[in-house]
Design a protein around this motif. Structure first.
Motif, short mmCIF file in Angstrom:
data_model
loop_
_atom_site.label_atom_id
_atom_site.label_comp_id
_atom_site.label_asym_id
_atom_site.label_seq_id
_atom_site.Cartn_x
_atom_site.Cartn_y
_atom_site.Cartn_z
N PRO A 64 37.00 8.37 -39.07
CA PRO A 64 36.94 9.55 -39.94
C PRO A 64 35.87 10.56 -39.52
CG PRO A 64 36.12 7.59 -41.10
CD PRO A 64 36.72 7.12 -39.82
N ALA A 65 34.80 10.08 -38.88
CA ALA A 65 33.72 10.99 -38.44
C ALA A 65 34.21 11.94 -37.35
CB ALA A 65 32.53 10.17 -37.94
N LEU A 66 34.90 11.41 -36.36
CA LEU A 66 35.42 12.24 -35.27
C LEU A 66 36.48 13.22 -35.78
CD1 LEU A 66 35.67 9.73 -32.31
CD2 LEU A 66 34.47 11.91 -32.24
N LEU A 67 37.35 12.72 -36.65
CA LEU A 67 38.38 13.58 -37.24
C LEU A 67 37.73 14.76 -37.97
CD1 LEU A 67 41.52 13.77 -38.25
CD2 LEU A 67 40.60 12.82 -40.33
N THR A 68 36.70 14.48 -38.75
CA THR A 68 36.03 15.52 -39.54
C THR A 68 35.38 16.56 -38.63
OG1 THR A 68 35.66 13.94 -41.33
CG2 THR A 68 34.30 15.92 -41.34
N ALA A 69 34.65 16.10 -37.62
CA ALA A 69 34.00 17.04 -36.69
C ALA A 69 35.04 17.89 -35.96
CB ALA A 69 33.13 16.27 -35.70
N SER A 70 36.12 17.25 -35.51
CA SER A 70 37.17 17.99 -34.78
C SER A 70 37.80 19.07 -35.65
CB SER A 70 38.26 17.03 -34.29
OG SER A 70 37.79 16.23 -33.22
N VAL A 71 38.13 18.70 -36.89
CA VAL A 71 38.80 19.66 -37.78
C VAL A 71 37.85 20.79 -38.17
CG1 VAL A 71 39.88 19.94 -40.06
CG2 VAL A 71 40.53 18.01 -38.59
N ALA A 72 36.56 20.48 -38.34
CA ALA A 72 35.58 21.53 -38.68
C ALA A 72 35.49 22.57 -37.55
CB ALA A 72 34.22 20.90 -38.95
N TYR A 73 35.40 22.10 -36.31
CA TYR A 73 35.37 23.05 -35.18
C TYR A 73 36.68 23.82 -35.06
CZ TYR A 73 30.89 21.39 -33.43
OH TYR A 73 29.56 21.09 -33.30
N LEU A 74 37.80 23.13 -35.30
CA LEU A 74 39.11 23.79 -35.24
C LEU A 74 39.19 24.92 -36.27
CD1 LEU A 74 42.19 23.84 -34.42
CD2 LEU A 74 42.54 22.28 -36.34
N GLU A 75 38.77 24.64 -37.50
CA GLU A 75 38.85 25.65 -38.57
C GLU A 75 38.02 26.89 -38.24
OE1 GLU A 75 40.46 26.01 -41.56
OE2 GLU A 75 41.71 24.33 -40.91
N LEU A 76 36.83 26.64 -37.71
CA LEU A 76 35.95 27.76 -37.34
C LEU A 76 36.58 28.60 -36.23
CD1 LEU A 76 33.25 28.64 -38.41
CD2 LEU A 76 32.12 27.31 -36.64
N PHE A 77 37.17 27.91 -35.26
CA PHE A 77 37.84 28.57 -34.13
C PHE A 77 39.01 29.41 -34.62
CE2 PHE A 77 41.07 28.60 -30.80
CZ PHE A 77 40.35 28.88 -29.65
N ARG A 78 39.81 28.82 -35.52
CA ARG A 78 40.98 29.53 -36.05
C ARG A 78 40.57 30.78 -36.82
NH1 ARG A 78 44.68 24.68 -38.59
NH2 ARG A 78 46.21 24.58 -36.93
N THR A 79 39.52 30.62 -37.65
CA THR A 79 39.05 31.75 -38.45
C THR A 79 38.58 32.88 -37.54
OG1 THR A 79 38.30 30.17 -40.10
CG2 THR A 79 37.42 32.37 -40.29
N ARG A 80 37.92 32.50 -36.46
CA ARG A 80 37.32 33.49 -35.57
C ARG A 80 38.33 34.15 -34.64
NH1 ARG A 80 31.50 32.09 -32.91
NH2 ARG A 80 31.49 33.69 -31.33
#
Length: 313
Positions: A64-80
Motif C-alpha cells: 500500500p505504501a508504494l501504491l500511495t506514493a505512485s498515485v500521489a505523484y501521478l495526480e500531481l503530474f496530471r493536474t500540472r
C-alpha cells in the motif's frame, strides 16, 4: 509524436521518505496520503515518511505504501500537465497503481486490496521456506530448462520476473533457489544474487495467496479501463473488469512478463514512458530493453520540473 505509456514500480522500489516532498508542498497529494491512512485505519503515512526501514519493508506495508506514493505523484503530474497516456502498465504490485490510473479501481479500494494481498503473500509460505534470486546473464530458455530440471528433482523453482535481457528473477522453495545459486552457470548465468524477500513471490507456491485474493477481488467494484492496461501475466492489453480480475488472481503465482510487456508497447508505437513513484527501477529496465525510447521518472518535485523543461509541456 509517438505514444506514451505510464508505468508503475513494484516491491523493491520503496524508500523511507518517498513522497514527503509532495505531501508537504501540495494539498491534493497530502489528501491522497491521508485517504490511504483512513482506508487502512492506521497511519501508513508515518511508516512511509519516518520508517523504520524494516517496518516499511514488510510486504503488507510495502504494497500500500508504494501504491500511495505512485498515485500521489501521478495526480500531481496530471493536474500540472493534463496528459492522458495511450497505455498503462505496472510491475507486479505496480499493476494496481496502473489500474487506479486507468480508472478501473478507486484508490481507497486499491489500497485496502494490496494491503490484504501483502498479508496473503506473507501467510502463503512459512518464513524461511521460500526464496528468490536475481539471475544475471542467462538466456530465458536455458534458465527455464534448469528450473524445470531442479523442480523435477523435488525442489520447486520457477521464473518469477522476466525483467529485461540478462535479468531474470527466480522464485520457489529455499532448496530450489539455492540450487540455481549453485548451478546457475549451467544456464549461462554470470551471477546469481539471492534477494532479501519474505517469500517466494510469483511462483506456484503462492497459490494459497491467489485463492484468498480471488475472494477479495470478487467483492470489488471495477470499471472498464479508460485506457488499455498491459497485464503482467499475458503482456497484452486488457480493459474488461472480469478479465482484469482473473489476471490479477493469476498474477500472484505467475511470472511477471515485464520485458515482453515493454517490447509489446514499443511495437504499438510507444516511444515515451513515464514512471511514477519511488526510485528509477523501471526506467533502468526499460532502457536495457530499448535504448532509443524516452523514459522519465516522476519521483520528486524536481523531477516534475525537469519533465516540464525537457518536454516543454
Amino acid at each position: 509524436m509517438g505514444k506514451t505509456a505510464f508505468v508503475f514500480p513494484g516491491q523493491g522500489a520503496q524508500a523511507v521518505g518517498m513522497g514527503k516532498d509532495i505531501y508537504d508542498a501540495d494539498q491534493r497529494a497530502k489528501e491522497i496520503f491521508e485517504s490511504a491512512d483512513a482506508a487502512l485505519g492506521f497511519e501508513l503515512s508515518r511508516i512511509i515518511f519516518d520508517g523504520p526501514d524494516d517496518e516499511l519493508k514488510r510486504t503488507f506495508n510495502t504494497q500500500p505504501a508504494l501504491l500511495t506514493a505512485s498515485v500521489a505523484y501521478l495526480e500531481l503530474f496530471r493536474t500540472r500537465f493534463g496528459i492522458t497516456p495511450d497505455y498503462v502498465a505496472g510491475h507486479s504490485l505496480g499493476e494496481y497503481s496502473a489500474l487506479v490510473a486507468a480508472g478501473v479501481l478507486r484508490f481507497e479500494d486499491a489500497v485496502r486490496t494490496v494491503r490484504a494481498r501483502g498479508e496473503f503473500m506473507e501467510q502463503a509460505v512459512p518464513g524461511g521456506q521460500g526464496a528468490m534470486a536475481a539471475v544475471l546473464g542467462a538466456e530465458r530458455e536455458a534458465l527455464q530448462a534448469l528450473c524445470a530440471a531442479v523442480s523435477a528433482e523435488g525442489a520447486v523453482v520457477e521464473l518469477a520476473n522476466l525483467n529485461c535481457p540478462g535479468q531474470i528473477v527466480v522464485s520457489g522453495s529455499k532448496e530450489g533457489v539455492q540450487a540455481i545459486v549453485e548451478r546457475g552457470k549451467e544456464a549461462g548465468a554470470k551471477r546469481v544474487i539471492p534477494l532479501e524477500v519474505s517469500g517466494p513471490f510469483h511462483s506456484s507456491l503462492m497459490k494459497p495467496a491467489s485463492d484468498k485474493l480471488d475472494g477479495v477481488l470478487a467483492e470489488l467494484g471495477m470499471e472498464p479501463a479508460a485506457v488499455p492496461v498491459v497485464a503482467n501475466v499475458t503482456a497484452r492489453p486488457v480493459q474488461e473488469p472480469g478479465e482484469i480480475r482473473r489476471l490479477l488472481v493469476e498474477q500472484v503465482s505467475s511470472s511477471v512478463l515485464w520485458e515482453d510487456s515493454v517490447a509489446w508497447l514499443i511495437e504499438q508505437g510507444v516511444d515515451t514512458f513515464v514512471e511514477f513513484g519511488s526510485g528509477t527501477v523501471l526506467a533502468g529496465l526499460i532502457k536495457k530493453i530499448d535504448r532509443s525510447v524516452k523514459v522519465y521518472s516522476v519521483n520528486s518535485l524536481e523531477a516534475l520540473d525537469k519533465f516540464q523543461s525537457e518536454t516543454a509541456v
